[in-house]
Design a protein around this motif. Structure first.
Motif, PDB file in Angstrom:
ATOM      1  N   GLY A 162       2.305   7.326  12.084  1.00  0.00           N
ATOM      2  CA  GLY A 162       1.372   8.279  12.663  1.00  0.00           C
ATOM      3  C   GLY A 162       0.945   9.337  11.671  1.00  0.00           C
ATOM      4  N   ILE A 163       1.485  10.547  11.812  1.00  0.00           N
ATOM      5  CA  ILE A 163       1.045  11.667  10.987  1.00  0.00           C
ATOM      6  C   ILE A 163       1.559  11.542   9.560  1.00  0.00           C
ATOM      7  N   ASN A 164       2.862  11.331   9.411  1.00  0.00           N
ATOM      8  CA  ASN A 164       3.476  11.357   8.086  1.00  0.00           C
ATOM      9  C   ASN A 164       4.608  10.342   8.047  1.00  0.00           C
ATOM     10  N   ALA A 165       4.498   9.383   7.134  1.00  0.00           N
ATOM     11  CA  ALA A 165       5.565   8.394   6.946  1.00  0.00           C
ATOM     12  C   ALA A 165       5.797   8.166   5.457  1.00  0.00           C
ATOM     13  N   GLU A 166       5.726   9.222   4.671  1.00  0.00           N
ATOM     14  CA  GLU A 166       5.890   9.094   3.226  1.00  0.00           C
ATOM     15  C   GLU A 166       7.280   8.553   2.891  1.00  0.00           C
ATOM     16  N   GLY A 167       7.316   7.679   1.889  1.00  0.00           N
ATOM     17  CA  GLY A 167       8.586   7.163   1.410  1.00  0.00           C
ATOM     18  C   GLY A 167       9.252   6.168   2.339  1.00  0.00           C
ATOM     19  N   THR A 168       8.530   5.630   3.311  1.00  0.00           N
ATOM     20  CA  THR A 168       9.133   4.654   4.221  1.00  0.00           C
ATOM     21  C   THR A 168       9.425   3.351   3.484  1.00  0.00           C
ATOM     22  N   GLN A 169      10.594   2.785   3.737  1.00  0.00           N
ATOM     23  CA  GLN A 169      10.953   1.475   3.196  1.00  0.00           C
ATOM     24  C   GLN A 169      11.142   0.503   4.358  1.00  0.00           C
ATOM     25  N   ILE A 170      10.362  -0.565   4.349  1.00  0.00           N
ATOM     26  CA  ILE A 170      10.437  -1.605   5.377  1.00  0.00           C
ATOM     27  C   ILE A 170      10.889  -2.871   4.664  1.00  0.00           C
TER      28      ILE A 170
ATOM     29  N   ASN B 185       2.303   7.597   1.323  1.00  0.00           N
ATOM     30  CA  ASN B 185       2.578   7.460  -0.104  1.00  0.00           C
ATOM     31  C   ASN B 185       4.034   7.069  -0.340  1.00  0.00           C
ATOM     32  N   ARG B 186       4.258   6.236  -1.333  1.00  0.00           N
ATOM     33  CA  ARG B 186       5.577   5.722  -1.729  1.00  0.00           C
ATOM     34  C   ARG B 186       6.164   4.748  -0.702  1.00  0.00           C
ATOM     35  N   THR B 187       5.360   4.229   0.193  1.00  0.00           N
ATOM     36  CA  THR B 187       5.873   3.258   1.158  1.00  0.00           C
ATOM     37  C   THR B 187       6.049   1.903   0.490  1.00  0.00           C
ATOM     38  N   LEU B 188       7.163   1.246   0.797  1.00  0.00           N
ATOM     39  CA  LEU B 188       7.483  -0.073   0.252  1.00  0.00           C
ATOM     40  C   LEU B 188       7.679  -1.051   1.407  1.00  0.00           C
ATOM     41  N   ILE B 189       6.976  -2.177   1.356  1.00  0.00           N
ATOM     42  CA  ILE B 189       7.140  -3.260   2.333  1.00  0.00           C
ATOM     43  C   ILE B 189       7.590  -4.483   1.548  1.00  0.00           C
ATOM     44  N   GLN B 190       8.848  -4.868   1.691  1.00  0.00           N
ATOM     45  CA  GLN B 190       9.431  -5.861   0.788  1.00  0.00           C
ATOM     46  C   GLN B 190      10.367  -6.809   1.525  1.00  0.00           C
ATOM     47  N   GLY B 191      10.215  -8.096   1.234  1.00  0.00           N
ATOM     48  CA  GLY B 191      11.184  -9.087   1.691  1.00  0.00           C
ATOM     49  C   GLY B 191      11.187  -9.338   3.180  1.00  0.00           C
ATOM     50  N   ASN B 192      10.074  -9.060   3.866  1.00  0.00           N
ATOM     51  CA  ASN B 192      10.012  -9.242   5.311  1.00  0.00           C
ATOM     52  C   ASN B 192       9.392 -10.591   5.666  1.00  0.00           C
ATOM     53  N   LEU B 193       9.761 -11.095   6.827  1.00  0.00           N
ATOM     54  CA  LEU B 193       9.095 -12.235   7.435  1.00  0.00           C
ATOM     55  C   LEU B 193       8.207 -11.714   8.549  1.00  0.00           C
ATOM     56  N   MET B 194       6.893 -11.948   8.443  1.00  0.00           N
ATOM     57  CA  MET B 194       5.937 -11.574   9.481  1.00  0.00           C
ATOM     58  C   MET B 194       5.268 -12.848   9.959  1.00  0.00           C
ATOM     59  N   CYS B 195       5.556 -13.245  11.187  1.00  0.00           N
ATOM     60  CA  CYS B 195       5.142 -14.567  11.647  1.00  0.00           C
ATOM     61  C   CYS B 195       4.823 -14.532  13.139  1.00  0.00           C
ATOM     62  N   GLY B 196       3.785 -15.262  13.528  1.00  0.00           N
ATOM     63  CA  GLY B 196       3.474 -15.427  14.936  1.00  0.00           C
ATOM     64  C   GLY B 196       2.986 -14.172  15.617  1.00  0.00           C
ATOM     65  N   ASN B 197       2.534 -13.173  14.854  1.00  0.00           N
ATOM     66  CA  ASN B 197       1.991 -11.956  15.455  1.00  0.00           C
ATOM     67  C   ASN B 197       0.520 -12.162  15.800  1.00  0.00           C
ATOM     68  N   ASP B 198       0.004 -11.324  16.683  1.00  0.00           N
ATOM     69  CA  ASP B 198      -1.322 -11.578  17.232  1.00  0.00           C
ATOM     70  C   ASP B 198      -2.463 -11.119  16.341  1.00  0.00           C
ATOM     71  N   GLY B 199      -2.195 -10.360  15.292  1.00  0.00           N
ATOM     72  CA  GLY B 199      -3.248  -9.906  14.394  1.00  0.00           C
ATOM     73  C   GLY B 199      -2.823 -10.091  12.952  1.00  0.00           C
ATOM     74  N   SER B 200      -2.958  -9.023  12.160  1.00  0.00           N
ATOM     75  CA  SER B 200      -2.550  -9.063  10.760  1.00  0.00           C
ATOM     76  C   SER B 200      -1.034  -8.978  10.632  1.00  0.00           C
ATOM     77  N   GLY B 201      -0.535  -9.415   9.485  1.00  0.00           N
ATOM     78  CA  GLY B 201       0.847  -9.115   9.163  1.00  0.00           C
ATOM     79  C   GLY B 201       0.998  -7.640   8.831  1.00  0.00           C
ATOM     80  N   ILE B 202       0.075  -7.113   8.006  1.00  0.00           N
ATOM     81  CA  ILE B 202       0.084  -5.704   7.604  1.00  0.00           C
ATOM     82  C   ILE B 202      -1.340  -5.187   7.702  1.00  0.00           C
ATOM     83  N   PHE B 203      -1.531  -4.063   8.395  1.00  0.00           N
ATOM     84  CA  PHE B 203      -2.859  -3.489   8.606  1.00  0.00           C
ATOM     85  C   PHE B 203      -2.796  -2.019   8.210  1.00  0.00           C
ATOM     86  N   LEU B 204      -3.513  -1.644   7.148  1.00  0.00           N
ATOM     87  CA  LEU B 204      -3.562  -0.261   6.678  1.00  0.00           C
ATOM     88  C   LEU B 204      -4.889   0.350   7.111  1.00  0.00           C
TER      89      LEU B 204
END
Length: 742
Positions: A296-304, A328-347
């Motif tokens: 939402g407002i602020n998720a800086e440095g999030t690691q997923i 900023n500094r968000t990392l999305i690494q090593g995830n399995l995104m499958c069978g979802n109804d839209g994008s895997g990742i939507f910015l």
């Protein structure tokens, strides 16, 4: 933010008559209603007790699955444990039996809420929303429950990722007939949530449009809008800063411990509404109405990291991970995104750069045809991902109006390298142009850009409209097992040469550097006659280009080219493999010389599969719910899908010819979605099903009377066998719902 709240309202089936007025109303009410985010009906955060318990670390063992009023009795509940840690409940208010469940820890250790519930009563059914977790340095640890076995795991199928996610024993969910819109709300630093199953948290009411429901919600106590009232017995100020270092690990969110889709699905999984340096790792996140993870407002440095995010977006925001706000500094690494109804990742118009690497993103876009990765903004990195079986492009970079300058709004500097693509209904990389404003352009990609030299291209197209490389020929010859190619591209850019399979950039062959005039050459081995190649260019100032037009490898003795080098990438794909979220995409095998064998007789074609199962269900006038008779039909379809794991289906929604085209398209989509969700609850994996809406565009009958209208109101199941075997099916009309005469 207004767009976020409006789309959230759609997620919960609230339809304002005037969306503009509704957005204004939401924004005006937001400042006042945001104070409710971190309060509960029974326990206000203003009631924090400033006794010595606020400065002492404890281990508290929850030994009852009950919930309700706080009373001194023989058992300590989860609600009472949170209140005690917060300082809202002190030792004098506990019974001797409850005090026996509390022990003091050294002050340099975090407090722990552990569990020792009597087996099999390990499901905590909440009567009201839980108190906010407002004291820092706390671990809520479901793995302490006796009988928890870390070996009962679901393996993460990502290459080179060792993570696994054990089945939790402790589950937290609303009690029957109770609507609770949040599971755990966190406003303090250094909180860890581990080894729990949370599901069923949602709200269908307008009042929560400003306070997003979720299994786990992370926000500052004041959410940066207004200070929370201070208790009369406290002289301390409320911490208005976003909580830091929250860890969410080894949980199952949105899914029951027996791996079922719950009757009441949660709205979102983890909502990082306002938090810094949050870590979300090794969780299984499934079956949410909206996204599995949202900011939402602020998720800086999030690691997923190393999560399994499958089958989300079934009724609202369709994407596995949706990021907006400060990231900023968000990392999305090593995830399995499958069978979802839209994008895997939507910015969506993020503030800051994100790194996306080593993920496996496949079989998404089940309901809405969106790119596997959708980027807005600058300087994102998309590296070493496996992206396949997407009902749109692989990666889309979209320019968006935001000041109109070269560095503000054009989405530039996004690097997309070393990824492996396969089976896409679009380009592997698609740079959207701002002039293409249709929703499908932004969601799916607007297709290949023409070569452009105008300076305006730097302002109106993703990655500053860096031109794709151009080969000097559409065919190159194999001489002494070696191929020499040449071409032109953006001067001083890096050029990745790819082998193409299934009309996608499948395997990197080599990397070369273009000179200051944009010329590049390369020599390599390992290809065979008939192989197809393409290329992408990356420039340090602009980012990565779209793919080059294809070229073919030929031998000097080769027959004339019969392969289409200009395929229609928007055509639906014919299934070629059994969809399975937990099957790792195998790297391509190096080509092997084919030994000469004596000719063999061609094998006999496989016999058609003869299945006696109905392929359609019907609906009442202007309705999208599944009737009892239609449920029986879907049960038969589910039985067939369980019997034949090689079969996949597309559920096509239809309406009669009354009402507007736009209304009927939405109604048909909801009908197909509800049929799909019914089958998911019967145990059919979401990656085996896609849905498509035709509205009134494919009428079965002319619609001359009530009977013909009833036949048009339907969902048709289109069956495909991934081995290419024909299927013989039959239609049925036992569930026709004919409207009454007026």
């Amino acid at each position: 933010m207004i767009s976020f709240f409006a789309e959230t309202a759609k997620s919960f089936k609230y339809k304002p008559k005037n969306i503009h007025n509704y957005q204004v109303q939401i924004f005006k009410s937001f400042l006042s209603s945001i104070l409710l985010i971190v309060t509960t009906p029974a326990y206000s955060l203003a009631q924090v007790n400033t006794s010595s318990s606020m400065h002492t670390s404890y281990k508290i063992t929850v030994n009852s699955h009950q919930d309700g009023e706080v009373n001194p009795d023989s058992f300590l509940t989860f609600r009472e444990a949170i209140l005690f840690i917060n300082g809202e409940l002190n030792l004098n208010q506990l019974s001797p039996a409850e005090k026996n469940q509390i022990e003091t820890l050294p002050n340099n250790q975090p407090s722990i809420i552990a569990f020792n519930l009597p087996n099999p009563e390990t499901r905590i059914q909440l009567q009201t929303i839980l108190p906010t977790i407002s004291r820092p340095n706390l671990i809520i640890d479901g793995t302490t429950q006796p009988g928890y076995n870390p070996a009962t795991t679901v393996k993460n199928a990502i290459p080179n990722v060792e993570g696994s996610i054990a089945k939790p024993l402790i589950s937290i969910t609303p009690a029957a007939n109770k609507e609770i819109f949040r599971g755990l709300t966190i406003t303090a630093d250094n909180i860890t949530i581990r080894g729990l199953s949370l599901y069923g948290f949602t709200s269908r009411h307008q009042t929560t449009a400003t306070t997003p429901p979720a299994d786990i919600f992370i926000a500052s106590a004041s959410t940066n809008f207004a200070p929370r009232p201070i208790a009369n017995n406290s002289n301390s100020a409320v911490n208005s800063q976003p909580p830091r270092n929250v860890i969410i690990e080894h949980n199952w969110l949105g899914i029951t411990p027996d791996e079922k889709m719950p009757d009441t699905t949660s709205a979102f999984g983890v909502s990082v509404f306002n938090g810094i340096d949050t870590i979300i790792r090794n969780n299984r996140i499934s079956h949410h109405d909206g996204s599995g993870i949202i900011t939402g407002i602020n998720a800086e440095g999030t690691q997923i990291k190393e999560n399994m995010i499958m089958g989300n977006g079934i009724a609202g925001m369709p994407d596995a991970i949706r990021l907006e706000g400060k990231v900023n500094r968000t990392l999305i690494q090593g995830n399995l995104m499958c069978g979802n109804d839209g994008s895997g990742i939507f910015l969506f118009k993020p503030d800051g750069a994100v790194k996306i690497q080593h993920n496996q993103i496949k079989y998404n876009g089940r309901r809405l045809r969106r790119a596997a990765i959708y980027l807005m903004g600058n300087d994102h990195q998309v590296l070493n991902n496996e992206i396949s079986h997407q009902t749109a492009a692989g990666v889309v970079v979209t320019a968006f109006p935001n000041g109109g300058s070269f560095t503000n709004g054009a989405s530039i500097g996004n690097v997309i390298e070393n990824n492996q693509f396969a089976n896409l209904e679009g380009l592997s990389i698609d740079l959207n142009t701002r002039g293409h404003v249709d929703v499908q352009d932004f969601q799916r990609g607007d297709g290949k850009n023409p070569r452009r030299t105008s300076p305006n291209r730097r302002l109106d197209t993703g990655n500053a409209a860096i031109n794709a490389p151009e080969f000097l020929s559409r065919e190159f010859f194999l001489i002494n097992n070696q191929v020499a190619i040449d071409g032109t591209t953006e001067p001083n850019s890096q050029v990745h040469i790819y082998q193409v399979r299934h009309h996608a950039l499948h395997r990197i062959i080599t990397l070369v550097k273009a000179d200051d005039k944009g010329k590049f050459t390369a020599k390599f081995t390992g290809l065979q006659p008939g192989d197809i190649i393409s290329a992408i260019a990356t420039h340090r100032d602009f980012g990565t280009s779209e793919p080059a037009d294809y070229a073919m490898i030929r031998s000097l003795e080769n027959s004339p080219n019969t392969i289409n080098l200009n395929p229609d990438l928007n055509q639906p794909l014919t299934p070629d493999t059994i969809p399975n979220c937990l099957t790792q995409l195998q790297p391509p095998e190096p080509p092997q010389p084919t030994p000469e064998l004596p000719p063999e007789l061609p094998p006999e074609p496989p016999q058609p599969i003869r299945i006696r199962v109905p392929t359609n269900i019907h609906f009442a006038l202007d309705r999208d719910f599944i009737s009892q008779e239609s449920g029986k039909v879907l049960d038969q379809i589910a039985d067939v899908l369980k019997q034949y794991p090689t079969i996949v289906i597309e559920l096509q929604g239809h309406t009669d010819s009354r009402a507007s085209d736009a209304y009927n398209m939405d109604l048909a989509r909801r009908r197909a979605r509800n049929a799909r969700n019914y089958l998911i609850k019967q145990g059919i994996a979401p990656e085996r099903m896609t849905i498509r809406s035709f509205g009134e565009r494919k009428l079965k009958t002319p619609g001359r009377d009530r009977l013909e209208h009833a036949r048009n109101r339907r969902v048709e199941a289109i069956f495909f066998d991934t081995r290419g075997i024909d299927i013989i099916l039959e239609e049925q009309e036992q569930d026709l719902q004919i409207e009454r005469k007026k």
